[in-house]
Design an enzyme around this catalytic site. Structure first.
Site, PDB file in Angstrom:
ATOM      1  N   GLY A   1       0.845  -1.192   0.000  1.00  0.00           N
ATOM      2  CA  GLY A   1       0.000   0.000   0.000  1.00  0.00           C
ATOM      3  C   GLY A   1       0.873   1.231   0.000  1.00  0.00           C
TER       4      GLY A   1
ATOM      5  N   CYS B   1       5.346  -6.107   1.594  1.00  0.00           N
ATOM      6  CA  CYS B   1       5.666  -4.677   1.498  1.00  0.00           C
ATOM      7  C   CYS B   1       5.014  -3.886   2.637  1.00  0.00           C
ATOM      8  CB  CYS B   1       5.293  -4.138   0.119  1.00  0.00           C
ATOM      9  SG  CYS B   1       6.088  -2.559  -0.207  1.00  0.00           S
ATOM     10  N   TYR B   2       4.008  -3.050   2.355  1.00  0.00           N
ATOM     11  CA  TYR B   2       3.361  -2.335   3.457  1.00  0.00           C
ATOM     12  C   TYR B   2       2.831  -3.339   4.484  1.00  0.00           C
ATOM     13  CZ  TYR B   2      -0.016   0.494   6.049  1.00  0.00           C
ATOM     14  OH  TYR B   2      -0.709   1.113   7.052  1.00  0.00           O
TER      15      TYR B   2
ATOM     16  N   HIS C   1       8.228  -7.921  -3.419  1.00  0.00           N
ATOM     17  CA  HIS C   1       6.947  -8.373  -3.992  1.00  0.00           C
ATOM     18  C   HIS C   1       7.106  -9.723  -4.694  1.00  0.00           C
ATOM     19  CE1 HIS C   1       4.562  -4.719  -3.341  1.00  0.00           C
ATOM     20  NE2 HIS C   1       5.729  -4.100  -3.419  1.00  0.00           N
TER      21      HIS C   1
ATOM     22  N   GLU D   1       4.904 -11.554  -5.804  1.00  0.00           N
ATOM     23  CA  GLU D   1       3.862 -11.753  -6.827  1.00  0.00           C
ATOM     24  C   GLU D   1       4.241 -11.162  -8.179  1.00  0.00           C
ATOM     25  OE1 GLU D   1       3.885  -9.695  -4.356  1.00  0.00           O
ATOM     26  OE2 GLU D   1       2.904  -7.786  -4.806  1.00  0.00           O
TER      27      GLU D   1
ATOM     28  N   GLY E   1     -20.864 -11.394 -25.867  1.00  0.00           N
ATOM     29  CA  GLY E   1     -19.516 -11.269 -25.304  1.00  0.00           C
ATOM     30  C   GLY E   1     -19.229 -12.422 -24.354  1.00  0.00           C
ATOM     31  N   VAL E   2     -17.959 -12.552 -23.985  1.00  0.00           N
ATOM     32  CA  VAL E   2     -17.549 -13.697 -23.169  1.00  0.00           C
ATOM     33  C   VAL E   2     -18.317 -13.747 -21.844  1.00  0.00           C
ATOM     34  CG1 VAL E   2     -15.579 -14.880 -22.144  1.00  0.00           C
ATOM     35  CG2 VAL E   2     -15.228 -13.359 -24.086  1.00  0.00           C
ATOM     36  N   ASP E   3     -18.336 -12.621 -21.130  1.00  0.00           N
ATOM     37  CA  ASP E   3     -18.904 -12.639 -19.781  1.00  0.00           C
ATOM     38  C   ASP E   3     -20.393 -12.969 -19.783  1.00  0.00           C
ATOM     39  OD1 ASP E   3     -16.363 -11.819 -19.246  1.00  0.00           O
ATOM     40  OD2 ASP E   3     -16.884  -9.730 -18.855  1.00  0.00           O
ATOM     41  N   SER E   4     -21.138 -12.289 -20.651  1.00  0.00           N
ATOM     42  CA  SER E   4     -22.585 -12.549 -20.615  1.00  0.00           C
ATOM     43  C   SER E   4     -22.885 -13.946 -21.143  1.00  0.00           C
ATOM     44  CB  SER E   4     -23.381 -11.461 -21.343  1.00  0.00           C
ATOM     45  OG  SER E   4     -23.274 -11.570 -22.732  1.00  0.00           O
ATOM     46  N   SER E   5     -22.069 -14.438 -22.081  1.00  0.00           N
ATOM     47  CA  SER E   5     -22.311 -15.797 -22.607  1.00  0.00           C
ATOM     48  C   SER E   5     -22.070 -16.841 -21.526  1.00  0.00           C
ATOM     49  CB  SER E   5     -21.384 -16.104 -23.789  1.00  0.00           C
ATOM     50  OG  SER E   5     -21.628 -15.214 -24.832  1.00  0.00           O
TER      51      SER E   5
ATOM     52  N   LYS F   1     -10.846 -12.586 -15.764  1.00  0.00           N
ATOM     53  CA  LYS F   1     -11.225 -12.830 -17.159  1.00  0.00           C
ATOM     54  C   LYS F   1     -10.769 -14.202 -17.667  1.00  0.00           C
ATOM     55  CE  LYS F   1     -13.022 -10.813 -20.842  1.00  0.00           C
ATOM     56  NZ  LYS F   1     -14.274 -10.052 -20.795  1.00  0.00           N
TER      57      LYS F   1
END
Ligand code: XMP
Length: 523
Positions: A54, A81-82, A179, A181, A235-239, A379
């Site tokens: 942060g 980190c923070y 970090h 990650e 679209g991908v998400d709604s499908s 995603k």
């Protein structure tokens, strides 16, 4: 969901990335605001807790701090980190401004008697307590831990940080100034895996099939015998959301797909082939062919924002008319995904996506509750779920397509003729990109239609036709984008096919502008 890591977000830029990495280790995790109380954490029964980085200083007046009772839960904690500095600060150590900041790839010595770095030192076959091993980590800090709290041992250092990592194995508290990650931390994933596997004892059983199974069961329980409505964009998400719902509640789901005439070539039919009566999900599917309505409303409008507004408003009107025919529904499905939830401010109510084709709908549809089955997925996880559900690859790996569609890829007034030109040109472009094997390598690519006409020559005749613009970008976040350096051979092939095959085009241009200053779309 039996195994979970809770990530407490202290406002760091890598909070989402930490979540990604944890899920890459097949462990389910959720990001929560740092204000989540110890009681709330306990109720979730997580296997471990991670404090993110942060921008603040722990000793600042309004610095974000977690509930002290979190340290009494007996749950392993990893501070990054923070988060590392906070552990030191709250448990009685000292944090101060470092003599110099460290930023970027930094050589870190990790000690061989550390638990957290076991996979790194172990691989080198060094006996414990034999000293230190050097590794490269990503640093980004101005403060540092100058004194570790009682009971902790220092487990790493850099020339600047005397305590670049510390741990208290009995309490299972670990802290790293760097970090792990970030991809530049060469052995960061080993550290995270050690925390998950050796410290938190996670089995790593989070899989997409288990997500799909759990989601279907949860939806069934929630919906009962209720009616569900989904605005399907293709679209991908709604499908993926629609198929998940369809799997869970079958005929209780109705999907409404509005074809606004601004879709890519054959797209409406492709969506219908999957979700329509002849498709594998054959549910209540309503396709509204509203092309003419949209073209009429758009006639004479040139200003980009005005075009977006008209398309958005007309979409709502069409959808509202269809929803009225269906009557009251119990649930409205939204394809909200995790980054939308996180970006909206953690812990607050879910955001309704600002897509024109979904945003605003809740105000116009009579329903009791929103269902967001994908709100905990990234995603790429939505895509994995899509494949798991058997959705065709061309839909699952579809590139982003804006809600207002070709309306914002046609500069100036939208007419059916211009839509035809851009659809044809774009189809050729996409086909050739695929033939060149680049379709999965480019993040977004499409043809747009300039409002410029120029003189050309076709056979013995003078022409005065439009210029098509090709765009291709590389990006991960779509906030900034680099230009894709397409092979000349590809550009040449696409150009010659477009001018030969698409009536009304005499010139093809390639857009070489990065974002910023240009946006990805043209309007
Ligand atoms: P820009 O043009 O802002 O686009 O650089 C960034 C990304 O967002 C997509 N985009 C939209 N998506 N509705 C959407 O659903 C919209 O109105 C919209 N405008 C832009 C764009 O395709 C790119 O991926």
């Amino acid at each position: 969901m039996n195994e979970e890591i809770i990530i407490l977000d202290f406002g760091g830029q890598y909070s989402q990335l930490i979540a990604r990495r944890i899920r890459e280790c097949s462990v389910y995790c959720e990001v929560h605001p740092y204000t989540l109380s110890a009681a709330e954490i306990k109720a979730k029964n997580p296997k471990g807790i991670i404090f993110t980085g942060g921008p603040n200083s722990v000793y600042g007046a309004d610095s974000p701090q977690c509930d002290m009772a979190v340290y009494e839960l007996g749950i392993p904690i990893l501070g990054i980190c923070y988060g590392a500095q906070l552990l030191a600060h709250q448990l009685g150590g000292r944090v101060e401004t470092a003599p110099v900041s460290e930023y970027g790839k930094t050589e870190v010595e990790v000690f061989t008697d550390s638990v957290l770095f076991r996979k790194i030192t172990g691989e080198k076959n060094l006996p414990a307590r034999s000293g230190a091993v050097k590794t490269i980590c990503w640093m980004s800090h101005t403060d540092y831990i100058s004194q570790v709290p009682d009971g902790f041992t220092v487990t790493a250092c850099t020339p600047v940080c005397p305590a670049a990592a510390m741990e208290h194995p009995e309490k299972r508290f670990y802290a790293v100034q760097f970090h792990p990650e970030v991809v530049h931390s060469k052995e960061g994933m080993k550290m995270l895996r050690t925390f998950l596997e050796d410290v938190c004892r996670c089995s790593g059983s989070w899989r997409m099939d288990s997500f799909v199974e759990t989601a279907v069961a949860d939806i069934r329980k929630k919906v009962g015998s209720g009616k569900v409505l989904c605005a399907l964009s293709g679209g991908v998400d709604s499908s993926v959301a629609a198929v998940l719902l369809s799997k869970a509640v079958g005929k209780q789901l109705t999907c409404v797909f509005v074809d606004h005439g601004l879709l890519r070539k054959d797209e409406g039919d492709e969506v219908e082939a999957v979700f329509g009566p002849k498709g594998p999900y054959a549910r209540n599917f309503i396709r509204v062919n509203a092309q003419d309505r949209f073209y009429e409303k758009l006639a004479g409008i040139e200003e980009p924002e005005q075009k977006r507004k008209v398309i958005g408003e007309e979409f709502i009107r069409v959808f509202e008319e269809e929803a009225k025919k269906i009557g009251t529904v119990d649930f409205l499905v939204q394809g909200t995904i995790y980054p939308d939830v996180i970006e909206s401010g953690l812990g607050k109510s879910a955001v309704i996506k600002s897509h024109h084709n979904v945003g605003g709908l809740p105000d116009f549809v009579d329903f009791k509750e929103i269902i967001e089955p994908l709100r905990m997925l990234f995603k790429d996880e939505v895509r994995k779920a899509g494949l798991e559900l058997g959705i065709p690859e061309h839909l699952v790996f579809r590139q982003p397509f804006p809600g207002p569609g070709l309306g914002i890829r046609i500069i100036g007034e939208v007419t059916p003729e211009k839509v035809r030109i851009v659809q044809e040109a774009d189809a050729i472009y996409r086909q050739e990109v695929k033939n060149f094997g680049l379709d999965q390598k480019l993040n977004q690519y499409f043809a747009a239609l300039s409002n410029m006409r120029s003189v050309g020559v076709m056979g013995d005749f003078r022409t005065y036709d439009y210029a098509v613009i090709l765009r291709a970008v590389m990006t991960t976040d779509f906030m900034t984008a680099e230009i894709a350096e397409l092979p000349w051979e590809l550009i040449g092939k696409v150009t010659s096919r477009i001018v030969n095959e698409v009536k009304g085009v005499s010139r093809v241009l390639y857009d070489c502008t990065q974002k910023p200053p240009a946006t990805i779309e043209f309007e």
